[in-house]
Write a protein that holds these residues in place. Structure first.
Motif, PDB file in Angstrom:
ATOM      1  N   ASN A   5      -6.829   0.701  11.664  1.00 15.55           N
ATOM      2  CA  ASN A   5      -5.653  -0.145  11.863  1.00 15.55           C
ATOM      3  C   ASN A   5      -4.423   0.746  12.018  1.00 15.55           C
ATOM      4  OD1 ASN A   5      -3.743  -2.136  11.925  1.00 15.55           O
ATOM      5  ND2 ASN A   5      -4.529  -3.254  10.139  1.00 15.55           N
ATOM      6  N   ARG A  48       7.937   2.819   6.622  1.00 15.53           N
ATOM      7  CA  ARG A  48       8.551   2.202   5.442  1.00 15.53           C
ATOM      8  C   ARG A  48       8.599   3.192   4.277  1.00 15.53           C
ATOM      9  NH1 ARG A  48       5.378  -2.204   7.119  1.00 15.53           N
ATOM     10  NH2 ARG A  48       3.834  -1.826   5.471  1.00 15.53           N
ATOM     11  N   TYR A  50      -7.169   0.993   4.863  1.00 14.51           N
ATOM     12  CA  TYR A  50      -7.428  -0.280   5.526  1.00 14.51           C
ATOM     13  C   TYR A  50      -8.904  -0.555   5.798  1.00 14.51           C
ATOM     14  CZ  TYR A  50      -2.389  -0.241   6.335  1.00 14.51           C
ATOM     15  OH  TYR A  50      -1.028  -0.211   6.161  1.00 14.51           O
ATOM     16  N   CYS A  77      -5.918   6.581   6.901  1.00 13.62           N
ATOM     17  CA  CYS A  77      -5.838   5.229   7.466  1.00 13.62           C
ATOM     18  C   CYS A  77      -7.106   4.443   7.137  1.00 13.62           C
ATOM     19  CB  CYS A  77      -5.630   5.311   8.973  1.00 13.62           C
ATOM     20  SG  CYS A  77      -5.544   3.700   9.792  1.00 13.62           S
ATOM     21  N   ALA A 125       3.352   1.738  10.666  1.00 14.69           N
ATOM     22  CA  ALA A 125       4.436   0.932  10.099  1.00 14.69           C
ATOM     23  C   ALA A 125       4.610   1.250   8.610  1.00 14.69           C
ATOM     24  CB  ALA A 125       4.148  -0.555  10.292  1.00 14.69           C
ATOM     25  N   LEU A 126       3.492   1.441   7.912  1.00 17.30           N
ATOM     26  CA  LEU A 126       3.531   1.784   6.487  1.00 17.30           C
ATOM     27  C   LEU A 126       4.180   3.149   6.275  1.00 17.30           C
ATOM     28  CD1 LEU A 126       2.680   1.097   3.554  1.00 17.30           C
ATOM     29  CD2 LEU A 126       0.483   2.229   4.050  1.00 17.30           C
ATOM     30  N   ASN A 172      -1.708   0.636  13.896  1.00 21.30           N
ATOM     31  CA  ASN A 172      -0.372   0.032  13.945  1.00 21.30           C
ATOM     32  C   ASN A 172       0.161  -0.232  12.546  1.00 21.30           C
ATOM     33  OD1 ASN A 172      -0.309   0.053  16.741  1.00 21.30           O
ATOM     34  ND2 ASN A 172      -1.168  -2.008  16.930  1.00 21.30           N
ATOM     35  N   ALA A 173      -0.679  -0.791  11.691  1.00 19.69           N
ATOM     36  CA  ALA A 173      -0.266  -1.071  10.311  1.00 19.69           C
ATOM     37  C   ALA A 173      -0.004   0.231   9.564  1.00 19.69           C
ATOM     38  CB  ALA A 173      -1.344  -1.885   9.593  1.00 19.69           C
ATOM     39  N   TYR A 174      -0.823   1.247   9.845  1.00 20.77           N
ATOM     40  CA  TYR A 174      -0.678   2.531   9.161  1.00 20.77           C
ATOM     41  C   TYR A 174       0.649   3.201   9.535  1.00 20.77           C
ATOM     42  CZ  TYR A 174      -1.554   7.410   7.883  1.00 20.77           C
ATOM     43  OH  TYR A 174      -1.454   8.666   7.362  1.00 20.77           O
ATOM     44  N   LYS A 223       0.804  -1.221   0.000  1.00 19.64           N
ATOM     45  CA  LYS A 223       0.000   0.000   0.000  1.00 19.64           C
ATOM     46  C   LYS A 223       0.843   1.279   0.000  1.00 19.64           C
ATOM     47  CE  LYS A 223      -3.809  -2.226   2.526  1.00 19.64           C
ATOM     48  NZ  LYS A 223      -4.755  -2.215   1.390  1.00 19.64           N
ATOM     49  N   ASN A 224       2.152   1.143  -0.186  1.00 18.91           N
ATOM     50  CA  ASN A 224       3.000   2.329  -0.096  1.00 18.91           C
ATOM     51  C   ASN A 224       2.725   3.342  -1.212  1.00 18.91           C
ATOM     52  OD1 ASN A 224       4.063   0.723  -2.092  1.00 18.91           O
ATOM     53  ND2 ASN A 224       6.100   0.515  -1.174  1.00 18.91           N
TER      54      ASN A 224
END
Length: 499
Positions: free
Chosen positions: A60, A70, A56, A52, A66-67, A62-64, A33-34
């Motif tokens: 979410n 990255r 998603y 976010c 982390a994304l 935590n996933a956001y 999703k980057n």
């Protein structure tokens, strides 16, 4: 949270597309999703929570996060790789030569190693890379006893000469940094500082001689220091001779392609100085030289300097009875996306002035409406000098538009915020000018009185001469036009031509 918005904001459209291509090649999973996040951040005005949810379909977080991390790392890698491909390619090539030569030196293949080091030395010297040159001489000297063909004393002499040049560059860098700090205190923090005393105190600890041994970077720093002094005092006439003589010394050197970035900046400083001193033809000639330099090396610095070049070019045309071209230049360049905020603000303010002088008040008002940030924000992004000019232009526009409420509010705010500052830096004429403008608006009979003409003469005419600042003349042209009941732009040109 990492401020991705500010990083992405530095990318132009071409860079954005290249970064997307970079991510596409890097992604190993089809559901990454980057790219979606990058597009949302670069085009959307949504906040983090909305982005976010869009990515998603749920909170979410935590996933956001982390994304985002990255994506940040990918932006850093992309930027670094891009820089290696551009202006730092020479540096990297030389470093590769040094690393390769050391491998051959360890293997005792001295002939090949020194041949590679000679290539590295030539490139480093050609581009005035003193720290890298020092590393090359260090390596050559270290292994010289093992290779009799090498003249050790000659190497030692070269290293000492290089170290002296490097030390001078370091000294100038310190002086430049200290003076920039002083300027920031004056321009961005509204502090009252005796700049000349600061300059003398800083230079006392250095022993800098202007000669052909200076690099273009060193010359740039010297001229930038002079330019800082002129910016603070508005006495550009005091630095013109020094600026031109300094540049001619360097032009005699057979190094016309060295340190291209600084050569371009030097041309800009000279062109701007000549413009401020009303030497428009000479200024345009240096702008042509600046443009020629901007096109070298596949135009690597073109985008970085195009706003500065266009700004001074438009201003020159405006004051040489070519106002339509000035407006066209400013309008065209402002339609494109740029990252140089300070130059963008200068261009917008100049365009406002062009419209005002041309009598296109609604267009001037439209430009003014784009200045929606606080004065403090503009002081931080540009300078207090810019903010004062913007405020004066705004007050004059409100007078012409007969916007009573806005005029009274802006006058009160300006006097409350800047009266003490202007008095302390010796720029009380701006306050006198605004007082005259206010009297004109409140009492139309004052405009036709002998008192008004006398007041204008006392406030302005006694200060004219070729040393008067061009922007001060532009403001006073408005008063002169009120006396003569003529065209503002033509009145401005007549005043300029008298200087």
């Amino acid at each position: 949270m990492i401020a991705l918005d500010s990083i992405i904001g530095t990318l132009n459209l071409d860079d954005e597309q290249k970064f997307i291509t970079y991510l596409q090649k890097k992604n190993k999973r089809k559901d990454a999703k980057n790219i979606d996040l990058f597009k949302l951040l670069s085009k959307s005005t949504l906040d983090s929570k909305a982005i976010c949810n869009q990515l998603y379909q749920t909170k979410n977080s935590n996933a956001y996060h982390a994304l985002r991390k990255r994506l940040f790392q990918s932006l850093i890698d992309f930027t670094a790789n891009k820089n290696l491909e551009d202006e730092n390619s020479i540096d990297m090539q030389i470093i590769k030569y040094i690393l390769a030569s050391r491998t051959f030196l360890i293997q005792k293949n001295y002939q090949v190693a020194y041949k590679i080091l000679d290539k590295a030395e030539y490139l480093a010297d050609e581009n005035l890379l003193y720290p890298i040159l020092n590393e090359i001489y260090h390596t050559k000297i270290q292994y010289a006893p093992n290779y009799p063909k090498i003249n050790l004393e000659d190497l030692i002499r070269k290293q000492k000469e290089n170290q002296n040049k490097h030390q001078l560059e370091d000294q100038l860098n310190i002086v430049y940094a200290k003076l920039k700090t002083v300027l920031n205190s004056i321009s961005h923090e509204s502090k009252i500082i005796n700049f000349e005393i600061e300059l003398n105190d800083i230079l006392k600890s250095t022993d800098i001689e202007l000669n052909e041994s200076l690099s273009f970077k060193s010359l740039y720093q010297i001229l930038a220091i002079a330019n800082i002094s002129a910016l603070v005092t508005n006495r550009y006439y005091e630095i013109e001779s020094f600026v031109l003589k300094s540049y001619e010394i360097l032009k005699r050197k057979k190094e016309t392609n060295k340190q291209l970035y600084y050569q371009i900046y030097i041309s800009y400083i000279i062109a701007n100085t000549l413009f401020r001193n009303k030497k428009f033809t000479s200024s345009l000639n240096y702008l042509k030289e600046m443009e020629d330099l901007m096109l070298l090396k596949k135009g690597v610095y073109f985008k970085e300097f195009i706003l500065k070049k266009t700004l001074v070019e438009a201003l020159n045309h405006n004051y040489t009875d070519n106002q339509d071209k000035a407006i066209s230049l400013a309008e065209t360049i402002l339609k494109k996306k740029h990252n140089d905020i300070e130059s963008l603000l200068d261009l917008h303010l100049s365009l406002l002035m062009f419209y005002f002088q041309k009598g296109q008040l609604l267009k001037a008002k439209s430009v003014l409406s784009k200045f929606y940030h606080t004065d403090q924000w503009y002081i931080e992004k540009a300078s207090i000098d810019w903010v004062i000019k913007k405020n004066v232009a705004e007050i004059l526009l409100y007078i012409e538009l007969e916007s009573d409420a806005l005029l009274i509010s802006r006058l009160r705010s300006f006097k409350r915020s800047y009266s003490n500052y202007l008095k302390q830096i010796g720029q009380t004429r701006i306050l006198k000018f605004l007082n005259l403008a206010e009297k004109i608006y409140k009492n139309h009979n004052y405009l036709t009185s002998k008192t008004f003409k006398t007041d204008v003469e006392e406030a302005f005419e006694r200060n004219t001469a070729n040393k008067e600042d061009i922007f001060v003349i532009s403001f006073y042209a408005w008063l002169k036009q009120k006396i003569n009941k003529g065209d503002l732009y033509k009145t401005t040109l007549k005043l300029i031509q008298k200087q």
